[in-house]
Design a protein around this motif. Structure first.
Motif, PDB file in Angstrom:
ATOM      1  N   ARG A 145       0.829  -1.210   0.000  1.00  0.00           N
ATOM      2  CA  ARG A 145       0.000   0.000   0.000  1.00  0.00           C
ATOM      3  C   ARG A 145       0.863   1.261   0.000  1.00  0.00           C
ATOM      4  N   THR A 146       1.980   1.205   0.724  1.00  0.00           N
ATOM      5  CA  THR A 146       2.894   2.347   0.746  1.00  0.00           C
ATOM      6  C   THR A 146       3.484   2.605  -0.632  1.00  0.00           C
ATOM      7  N   LEU A 147       3.900   1.538  -1.312  1.00  0.00           N
ATOM      8  CA  LEU A 147       4.493   1.685  -2.639  1.00  0.00           C
ATOM      9  C   LEU A 147       3.466   2.167  -3.659  1.00  0.00           C
ATOM     10  N   GLU A 148       2.233   1.734  -3.520  1.00  0.00           N
ATOM     11  CA  GLU A 148       1.192   2.228  -4.403  1.00  0.00           C
ATOM     12  C   GLU A 148       0.971   3.722  -4.193  1.00  0.00           C
ATOM     13  N   ALA A 149       1.005   4.156  -2.943  1.00  0.00           N
ATOM     14  CA  ALA A 149       0.853   5.580  -2.648  1.00  0.00           C
ATOM     15  C   ALA A 149       2.023   6.399  -3.190  1.00  0.00           C
ATOM     16  N   MET A 150       3.196   5.771  -3.300  1.00  0.00           N
ATOM     17  CA  MET A 150       4.386   6.437  -3.843  1.00  0.00           C
ATOM     18  C   MET A 150       4.445   6.365  -5.365  1.00  0.00           C
ATOM     19  N   ASN A 151       3.399   5.797  -6.002  1.00  0.00           N
ATOM     20  CA  ASN A 151       3.325   5.662  -7.469  1.00  0.00           C
ATOM     21  C   ASN A 151       4.460   4.807  -8.037  1.00  0.00           C
ATOM     22  N   MET A 152       4.902   3.828  -7.292  1.00  0.00           N
ATOM     23  CA  MET A 152       5.970   2.957  -7.756  1.00  0.00           C
ATOM     24  C   MET A 152       5.511   1.982  -8.838  1.00  0.00           C
ATOM     25  N   PHE A 153       4.198   1.881  -9.051  1.00  0.00           N
ATOM     26  CA  PHE A 153       3.686   0.990 -10.089  1.00  0.00           C
ATOM     27  C   PHE A 153       3.340   1.752 -11.370  1.00  0.00           C
ATOM     28  N   HIS A 154       3.737   3.022 -11.440  1.00  0.00           N
ATOM     29  CA  HIS A 154       3.511   3.821 -12.636  1.00  0.00           C
ATOM     30  C   HIS A 154       4.775   3.821 -13.489  1.00  0.00           C
ATOM     31  N   ALA A 155       4.625   3.520 -14.759  1.00  0.00           N
ATOM     32  CA  ALA A 155       5.780   3.391 -15.652  1.00  0.00           C
ATOM     33  C   ALA A 155       6.157   4.723 -16.284  1.00  0.00           C
ATOM     34  N   ASN A 156       7.435   4.884 -16.515  1.00  0.00           N
ATOM     35  CA  ASN A 156       7.962   6.007 -17.287  1.00  0.00           C
ATOM     36  C   ASN A 156       8.014   5.553 -18.747  1.00  0.00           C
ATOM     37  N   LEU A 157       7.043   5.993 -19.537  1.00  0.00           N
ATOM     38  CA  LEU A 157       6.942   5.515 -20.916  1.00  0.00           C
ATOM     39  C   LEU A 157       8.154   5.920 -21.747  1.00  0.00           C
ATOM     40  N   GLY A 158       8.758   7.070 -21.427  1.00  0.00           N
ATOM     41  CA  GLY A 158       9.953   7.489 -22.144  1.00  0.00           C
ATOM     42  C   GLY A 158      11.094   6.502 -21.977  1.00  0.00           C
ATOM     43  N   PHE A 159      11.233   5.966 -20.772  1.00  0.00           N
ATOM     44  CA  PHE A 159      12.276   4.979 -20.493  1.00  0.00           C
ATOM     45  C   PHE A 159      12.101   3.756 -21.377  1.00  0.00           C
ATOM     46  N   PHE A 160      10.878   3.264 -21.484  1.00  0.00           N
ATOM     47  CA  PHE A 160      10.638   2.057 -22.270  1.00  0.00           C
ATOM     48  C   PHE A 160      10.666   2.343 -23.775  1.00  0.00           C
ATOM     49  N   PHE A 161      10.336   3.574 -24.164  1.00  0.00           N
ATOM     50  CA  PHE A 161      10.464   3.936 -25.576  1.00  0.00           C
ATOM     51  C   PHE A 161      11.930   3.870 -26.000  1.00  0.00           C
ATOM     52  N   LEU A 162      12.830   4.370 -25.151  1.00  0.00           N
ATOM     53  CA  LEU A 162      14.257   4.300 -25.455  1.00  0.00           C
ATOM     54  C   LEU A 162      14.742   2.852 -25.506  1.00  0.00           C
ATOM     55  N   HIS A 163      14.174   2.012 -24.634  1.00  0.00           N
ATOM     56  CA  HIS A 163      14.534   0.588 -24.635  1.00  0.00           C
ATOM     57  C   HIS A 163      14.145  -0.052 -25.970  1.00  0.00           C
ATOM     58  N   LEU A 164      12.928   0.246 -26.433  1.00  0.00           N
ATOM     59  CA  LEU A 164      12.478  -0.298 -27.722  1.00  0.00           C
ATOM     60  C   LEU A 164      13.304   0.281 -28.864  1.00  0.00           C
ATOM     61  N   ALA A 165      13.595   1.582 -28.800  1.00  0.00           N
ATOM     62  CA  ALA A 165      14.390   2.215 -29.853  1.00  0.00           C
ATOM     63  C   ALA A 165      15.762   1.563 -29.964  1.00  0.00           C
ATOM     64  N   GLN A 166      16.362   1.221 -28.819  1.00  0.00           N
ATOM     65  CA  GLN A 166      17.657   0.544 -28.819  1.00  0.00           C
ATOM     66  C   GLN A 166      17.598  -0.740 -29.639  1.00  0.00           C
ATOM     67  N   ILE A 167      16.541  -1.516 -29.458  1.00  0.00           N
ATOM     68  CA  ILE A 167      16.398  -2.801 -30.158  1.00  0.00           C
ATOM     69  C   ILE A 167      16.246  -2.592 -31.658  1.00  0.00           C
ATOM     70  N   LEU A 168      15.355  -1.669 -32.033  1.00  0.00           N
ATOM     71  CA  LEU A 168      15.093  -1.437 -33.456  1.00  0.00           C
ATOM     72  C   LEU A 168      16.305  -0.830 -34.158  1.00  0.00           C
ATOM     73  N   ILE A 169      17.024   0.050 -33.473  1.00  0.00           N
ATOM     74  CA  ILE A 169      18.213   0.663 -34.067  1.00  0.00           C
ATOM     75  C   ILE A 169      19.299  -0.382 -34.311  1.00  0.00           C
ATOM     76  N   LEU A 170      19.483  -1.280 -33.361  1.00  0.00           N
ATOM     77  CA  LEU A 170      20.498  -2.323 -33.530  1.00  0.00           C
ATOM     78  C   LEU A 170      20.172  -3.222 -34.726  1.00  0.00           C
ATOM     79  N   GLU A 171      18.894  -3.586 -34.876  1.00  0.00           N
ATOM     80  CA  GLU A 171      18.513  -4.416 -36.025  1.00  0.00           C
ATOM     81  C   GLU A 171      18.725  -3.663 -37.333  1.00  0.00           C
ATOM     82  N   ALA A 172      18.326  -2.381 -37.354  1.00  0.00           N
ATOM     83  CA  ALA A 172      18.505  -1.586 -38.567  1.00  0.00           C
ATOM     84  C   ALA A 172      19.989  -1.397 -38.881  1.00  0.00           C
ATOM     85  N   LEU A 173      20.795  -1.175 -37.838  1.00  0.00           N
ATOM     86  CA  LEU A 173      22.230  -0.985 -38.035  1.00  0.00           C
ATOM     87  C   LEU A 173      22.876  -2.231 -38.617  1.00  0.00           C
ATOM     88  N   ALA A 174      22.437  -3.397 -38.175  1.00  0.00           N
ATOM     89  CA  ALA A 174      22.982  -4.657 -38.709  1.00  0.00           C
ATOM     90  C   ALA A 174      22.720  -4.760 -40.206  1.00  0.00           C
TER      91      ALA A 174
END
Length: 493
Positions: free
Chosen positions: A156-185
Motif C-alpha cells: 500500500r505504501t508503494l502504491e501511494a508512492m506511485n511505484m507501479f507507474h511506468a515512465n513511458l519514455g524509459f521504455f520507448f528508449l529501450h524499444l528504440a535501442q532494439i530497433l536501431i540495432l537491427e537496422a544498423l545490422a
C-alpha cells in the motif's frame, strides 16, 4: 494468476471499457452479466453496496485445503472462497497457475500478478461460493500473519508512492535501442557485404537486440508498462513473436508458474531440468537412490557452461515453443512467429540466401543463449529449492531469489533483473523503480530475520557452478552409498 483478460489469443487482457461477461464466463449454470454491460469495476462495486447482502457458505481452512486437485480447485482471496475448477482452462495465465495455488490463501499471489484487481473482481464474482468462517484467521496457521500484514502494508505504501507507474519514455528508449540495432545490422551488411568478419559483427549486434528484446517483452508480459492491459499484450506479441520468434502464450504459461511458485519442485518449470541436470538438495538424492545416471552428473557444472548454456534457446526453447503452438493450436502466435522468419528472410536473404539466413538466425540465438541463461539462473539456482511448504508470499519469493549489485552496466546487462527479489515480490512494477523500493524490502527482511542476499555479478555467476557441484556431490553420495549399489559393486569385485 491472470484473470484480467478474456482467454483469447495471447491471453489478451480485458479492456475496462469492453468487458464481456456473457455466457462463456458463467459458473455453475448461473447467468452472467449482460454482454453489453460496460460498467467500470468501481461502478459495479458501488452498485453492490446498495444491494442486500446475501448470506454465504462458511468454510474452515481444513475444508478448503481438501480442494487442491486439478479436478477440484478452490482459492481464498481476501477471505472469500472461489471455486475456479471450471474457469481454470480459460485462465489467460494458464490452468496450472491456478492449480499450483489450489486449497491455499491466494490473496497476495492474486494481488501481485494483477495490476488492476478491481476489473478482475467482475470475473471472480460468478465463481464465489462462500467465505472463511468468522473465527478463522486470514491465512493458514502455518503462515506468519504478522509478516503477511507487514507486506500488505508495504505494498500500500508503494502504491501511494506511485511505484507501479511506468515512465513511458524509459521504455520507448529501450524499444528504440532494439530497433536501431537491427537496422544498423542491415545497413552494415548492405554497405560492407557478407564477409565472415561482417557476419560475426552483425551477429553480435543482433544478439544484443535479441537479449534486450527478451527483457522488454518480459516487462510487457507482466503488464507493467501501459495502463491498458491490451496494449501490454499487443506489444508483447510483437516483441516475442515478430522480433524473437517465440510463442507469447507459451512463454507466459511457463513464466507465470515460475513466479507463483519459484524453486518449488515440481511446480516451477524452470527447475524441472532432469534428467540432464540435478539441482537443489532433494532431486540429486532422489535420482541417486533411483540409480538415474543419464549423463555424468559429476561434470554437470562443465557442460552447463558449454552445451547447456549455448543450446537452451536455439534448441530447447525453440522446440518447446513450436510444440506448444501446434499442440495447443495457438494460431495467432504461429502467425507472429512466421513473421519473424519472413522479416529475416526479406532483410538478410539477399545476402545469404535461405539456408544462410537460417544459419544466421541460429548463430544469433546460439550467442544469445548463455547471456540469457546466466542472467536468469544467477538469482535462482544457488537459492533454496524445495517441495511445496505453503509459505507466505513474501517468504516464498525472498528465499528463492537473490539480487546482484547495482551499477549502470549491471542494470542494462540484466534488464534490471539484478533486482530479482523486488521483481518477484512486485512482478507488475516497472523495472526502473526496483532500486527505489529495494531499501524498504531489505528493511522488512531484517525485521522478520529473512536473508536479503545481494552479491557481485561475477560471484553470482560463480555461485551457479558451485551450486551445481554441490548438487552433484549429493547425487554421488546417494548413488554410490545406496545399499543396492553397494551390493552391485561388491558383486562386480
Amino acid at each position: 494468476m491472470k484473470f484480467e483478460d478474456k482467454p483469447k489469443g495471447n491471453g489478451s487482457l480485458v479492456d475496462e471499457n469492453q468487458l464481456d461477461l456473457g455466457a462463456k464466463h458463467q459458473a455453475n449454470g448461473k447467468p452472467g452479466a449482460s454482454g453489453k454491460a460496460k460498467l467500470s469495476a468501481r461502478q459495479e462495486a458501488n452498485a453492490k453496496c446498495d444491494l442486500p447482502r446475501k448470506s454465504l457458505n462458511r468454510y474452515t481452512w481444513q475444508e478448503i485445503q481438501r480442494h487442491n486437485q486439478e479436478a477440484d480447485q478452490w482459492l481464498v482471496i481476501n477471505r472469500k472462497v472461489y471455486d475456479v475448477t471450471g474457469w481454470a482452462h480459460r485462465h489467460p495465465g494458464g490452468p496450472k497457475v491456478l492449480n499450483h495455488c489450489a486449497g491455499e490463501d491466494a490473496t497476495d499471489v492474486f494481488r501481485a500478478m494483477h495490476p488492476n484487481p478491481d476489473i478482475v473482481q467482475l470475473y471472480l464474482k460468478p465463481l464465489l461460493i462462500g467465505e472463511l468462517a468468522p473465527e478463522k484467521p486470514n491465512q493458514e496457521r502455518n503462515k506468519n500473519s504478522q509478516l503477511v500484514e507487514d507486506f500488505q502494508e508495504l505494498r500500500r505504501t508503494l502504491e501511494a508512492m506511485n511505484m507501479f507507474h511506468a515512465n513511458l519514455g524509459f521504455f520507448f528508449l529501450h524499444l528504440a535501442q532494439i530497433l536501431i540495432l537491427e537496422a544498423l545490422a542491415w545497413v552494415i551488411e548492405w554497405h560492407f557485404g557478407s564477409g565472415w568478419l561482417i557476419t560475426i559483427f552483425i551477429s553480435l549486434l543482433l544478439m544484443v537486440a535479441q537479449v534486450q528484446g527478451s527483457f522488454l517483452q518480459h516487462d510487457m508480459g507482466h503488464l507493467s508498462i501501459f495502463k491498458k492491459s491490451k496494449w501490454n499484450c499487443l506489444m508483447q506479441i510483437f516483441l516475442v513473436g515478430h522480433l524473437k520468434g517465440f510463442s507469447a502464450k507459451w512463454w507466459n504459461n511457463r513464466h507465470f508458474q515460475h513466479h507463483v511458485k519459484p524453486n518449488i519442485y515440481p511446480k516451477d518449470p524452470d527447475i524441472k531440468v532432469g534428467p540432464f541436470f540435478v539441482i537443489g538438495d532433494l532431486q540429486p538424492v532422489k535420482y541417486g537412490k533411483k540409480k538415474i545416471k543419464f549423463i555424468n552428473y559429476e561434470k554437470q557444472h562443465l557442460y552447463f557452461c558449454t552445451a547447456g548454456a549455448t543450446l537452451l534457446i536455439p534448441v530447447y526453447f525453440n522446440m518447446d515453443s513450436i510444440q506448444a503452438m501446434f499442440r495447443r493450436r495457438y494460431w495467432e502466435d504461429i502467425a507472429w512467429v512466421s513473421s519473424f522468419y519472413i522479416h529475416y528472410f526479406i532483410t538478410f536473404g539477399p545476402f545469404y540466401g535461405i539456408f544462410g539466413t537460417l544459419m544466421l538466425i541460429y548463430l544469433v540465438k546460439f550467442l544469445e543463449s548463455p547471456w540469457t541463461l546466466y542472467v536468469s539462473q544467477m538469482s535462482h539456482t544457488p537459492m533454496k529449492i524445495s517441495k511445496e511448504e505453503n509459505q507466505d508470499w513474501f517468504s516464498t519469493q525472498v528465499l528463492a531469489t537473490c539480487n546482484v549489485e547495482q551499477s549502470f552496466f549491471n542494470d542494462w546487462f540484466t534488464g534490471h533483473l539484478n533486482f530479482q527479489i523486488e521483481h518477484h515480490l512486485f512482478p507488475t512494477m516497472p523495472h526502473h523503480n526496483y532500486h527505489k523500493v529495494a531499501p524498504l524490502v531489505k528493511s522488512l527482511c531484517a525485521k522478520h530475520e529473512l536473508p536479503y542476499v545481494n552479491k557481485p555479478m561475477l560471484k553470482a555467476f560463480g555461485d551457479i557452478l558451485r551450486a551445481l557441484k554441490k548438487s552433484a556431490a549429493l547425487w554421488m553420495d546417494a548413488y554410490y552409498s545406496h545399499p543396492e549399489t553397494m551390493w552391485m559393486c561388491v558383486s562386480l569385485h
